[in-house]
Design a protein around this motif. Sequence first.
Motif, PDB file in Angstrom:
ATOM      1  N   PRO A 298      39.408  77.486  76.055  1.00  0.00           N
ATOM      2  CA  PRO A 298      37.981  77.029  76.072  1.00  0.00           C
ATOM      3  C   PRO A 298      37.921  75.396  76.064  1.00  0.00           C
ATOM      4  O   PRO A 298      38.633  74.703  75.557  1.00  0.00           O
ATOM      5  CB  PRO A 298      37.287  77.681  74.905  1.00  0.00           C
ATOM      6  N   LYS A 299      36.819  75.019  76.519  1.00  0.00           N
ATOM      7  CA  LYS A 299      36.508  73.686  76.507  1.00  0.00           C
ATOM      8  C   LYS A 299      35.598  73.082  75.133  1.00  0.00           C
ATOM      9  O   LYS A 299      34.790  73.896  74.922  1.00  0.00           O
ATOM     10  CB  LYS A 299      35.789  73.134  77.828  1.00  0.00           C
ATOM     11  N   PHE A 300      35.986  71.956  74.584  1.00  0.00           N
ATOM     12  CA  PHE A 300      35.498  71.761  73.278  1.00  0.00           C
ATOM     13  C   PHE A 300      34.823  70.384  73.326  1.00  0.00           C
ATOM     14  O   PHE A 300      35.185  69.471  74.195  1.00  0.00           O
ATOM     15  CB  PHE A 300      36.571  71.432  72.269  1.00  0.00           C
ATOM     16  N   ASP A 301      33.775  70.046  72.791  1.00  0.00           N
ATOM     17  CA  ASP A 301      33.111  68.825  72.419  1.00  0.00           C
ATOM     18  C   ASP A 301      33.054  68.844  71.008  1.00  0.00           C
ATOM     19  O   ASP A 301      32.834  69.453  70.187  1.00  0.00           O
ATOM     20  CB  ASP A 301      31.671  68.678  72.978  1.00  0.00           C
ATOM     21  N   MET A 302      33.289  67.259  70.516  1.00  0.00           N
ATOM     22  CA  MET A 302      33.260  67.165  68.845  1.00  0.00           C
ATOM     23  C   MET A 302      32.437  65.758  68.788  1.00  0.00           C
ATOM     24  O   MET A 302      32.541  64.892  69.554  1.00  0.00           O
ATOM     25  CB  MET A 302      34.608  66.865  68.582  1.00  0.00           C
ATOM     26  N   GLU A 303      31.304  65.990  68.209  1.00  0.00           N
ATOM     27  CA  GLU A 303      30.527  64.784  67.851  1.00  0.00           C
ATOM     28  C   GLU A 303      30.430  64.573  66.251  1.00  0.00           C
ATOM     29  O   GLU A 303      30.551  65.352  65.479  1.00  0.00           O
ATOM     30  CB  GLU A 303      28.848  65.328  68.418  1.00  0.00           C
TER      31      GLU A 303
ATOM     32  N   LYS B 149      26.422  62.101  58.778  1.00  0.00           N
ATOM     33  CA  LYS B 149      26.373  63.369  57.885  1.00  0.00           C
ATOM     34  C   LYS B 149      27.117  64.436  57.982  1.00  0.00           C
ATOM     35  O   LYS B 149      27.512  65.187  57.125  1.00  0.00           O
ATOM     36  CB  LYS B 149      24.826  63.810  58.068  1.00  0.00           C
ATOM     37  N   SER B 150      27.571  64.797  59.367  1.00  0.00           N
ATOM     38  CA  SER B 150      28.424  65.774  59.521  1.00  0.00           C
ATOM     39  C   SER B 150      29.329  65.653  60.906  1.00  0.00           C
ATOM     40  O   SER B 150      29.085  64.498  61.475  1.00  0.00           O
ATOM     41  CB  SER B 150      27.493  67.153  59.815  1.00  0.00           C
ATOM     42  N   ILE B 151      30.110  66.612  61.217  1.00  0.00           N
ATOM     43  CA  ILE B 151      30.845  66.819  62.463  1.00  0.00           C
ATOM     44  C   ILE B 151      30.300  68.029  63.092  1.00  0.00           C
ATOM     45  O   ILE B 151      30.553  69.075  62.443  1.00  0.00           O
ATOM     46  CB  ILE B 151      32.502  66.613  62.023  1.00  0.00           C
ATOM     47  N   GLN B 152      30.102  68.020  64.282  1.00  0.00           N
ATOM     48  CA  GLN B 152      29.763  69.014  65.073  1.00  0.00           C
ATOM     49  C   GLN B 152      30.902  69.334  66.008  1.00  0.00           C
ATOM     50  O   GLN B 152      31.221  68.521  66.960  1.00  0.00           O
ATOM     51  CB  GLN B 152      28.535  68.872  65.690  1.00  0.00           C
ATOM     52  N   ILE B 153      31.144  70.667  65.974  1.00  0.00           N
ATOM     53  CA  ILE B 153      32.312  71.274  67.097  1.00  0.00           C
ATOM     54  C   ILE B 153      31.374  72.193  68.105  1.00  0.00           C
ATOM     55  O   ILE B 153      30.756  73.027  67.604  1.00  0.00           O
ATOM     56  CB  ILE B 153      33.437  71.672  66.576  1.00  0.00           C
TER      57      ILE B 153
ATOM     58  N   ILE C 114      28.467  80.146  73.358  1.00  0.00           N
ATOM     59  CA  ILE C 114      28.825  79.044  72.603  1.00  0.00           C
ATOM     60  C   ILE C 114      28.813  79.212  71.185  1.00  0.00           C
ATOM     61  O   ILE C 114      28.242  79.508  70.411  1.00  0.00           O
ATOM     62  CB  ILE C 114      27.463  78.080  72.977  1.00  0.00           C
ATOM     63  N   LEU C 115      30.129  78.594  70.794  1.00  0.00           N
ATOM     64  CA  LEU C 115      30.574  78.623  69.472  1.00  0.00           C
ATOM     65  C   LEU C 115      30.000  77.183  69.086  1.00  0.00           C
ATOM     66  O   LEU C 115      30.484  76.183  69.343  1.00  0.00           O
ATOM     67  CB  LEU C 115      31.797  78.647  69.242  1.00  0.00           C
ATOM     68  N   ASN C 116      29.256  76.981  67.849  1.00  0.00           N
ATOM     69  CA  ASN C 116      29.011  75.714  66.936  1.00  0.00           C
ATOM     70  C   ASN C 116      29.362  75.892  65.848  1.00  0.00           C
ATOM     71  O   ASN C 116      29.263  76.636  65.158  1.00  0.00           O
ATOM     72  CB  ASN C 116      27.256  75.604  67.234  1.00  0.00           C
ATOM     73  N   ILE C 117      30.279  74.813  65.518  1.00  0.00           N
ATOM     74  CA  ILE C 117      30.663  74.611  63.972  1.00  0.00           C
ATOM     75  C   ILE C 117      30.043  73.349  63.496  1.00  0.00           C
ATOM     76  O   ILE C 117      30.049  72.274  64.174  1.00  0.00           O
ATOM     77  CB  ILE C 117      31.991  74.632  63.965  1.00  0.00           C
ATOM     78  N   ASN C 118      29.343  73.437  62.270  1.00  0.00           N
ATOM     79  CA  ASN C 118      28.815  72.215  61.547  1.00  0.00           C
ATOM     80  C   ASN C 118      29.561  71.812  60.398  1.00  0.00           C
ATOM     81  O   ASN C 118      29.742  72.926  59.493  1.00  0.00           O
ATOM     82  CB  ASN C 118      27.377  72.489  61.429  1.00  0.00           C
ATOM     83  N   ILE C 119      30.297  70.980  60.289  1.00  0.00           N
ATOM     84  CA  ILE C 119      31.104  70.514  59.145  1.00  0.00           C
ATOM     85  C   ILE C 119      30.546  69.399  58.457  1.00  0.00           C
ATOM     86  O   ILE C 119      30.524  68.131  58.995  1.00  0.00           O
ATOM     87  CB  ILE C 119      32.418  70.109  59.600  1.00  0.00           C
TER      88      ILE C 119
END
Length: 150
Positions: free
Chosen positions: A43-48, A52-56, A129-134
């Motif tokens: 899968p293709k990933f973006d990381m922002e 306040k947080s890291i979003q994948i 779409i998988l969203n991970i909020n760290i």
Amino acid sequence: MEKNIAKRDSHLSLNTFKNRFDKLFEDFFAFTPSTLFQSDWNPKFDMEEDEKSIQIIAEMPGIDEKDIQVSLDNNMLTISGEKKEEIEEKDKNKSVVFSERKFGSFSRSIAMPDGINTDEIKANFKKGILNINIPKEKSVKPKKIQIQVN
């Protein structure tokens, strides 16, 4: 006698060459012994990131939520899963002309920085779409220390 010579768009040719060269370069340096037994599909990933947080965000079309695992161990976030091949009864009068869809297991690990709040990590999966909020831990404001000169 007049010859018809088709004009070539050199800009398009250079872009095609550059894209193919970039892909070759990425594939070469992405190879490790552990990738030898992985599938072609990843899968293709973006990381922002903000203060306040890291979003994948990962695109995972055709995968069921139950086939995705997300874990965090020693600040290493690992996302793994499997895209299963859809097996259906074949019509005896049909044959596959070509197939471009890819299937198989994948695993991707991303190193997380220090200072993340591991108790508040949230993940959701919707429409492939998988969203991970760290979230990051609330940082203490830097303290200014005055230096005395004698």
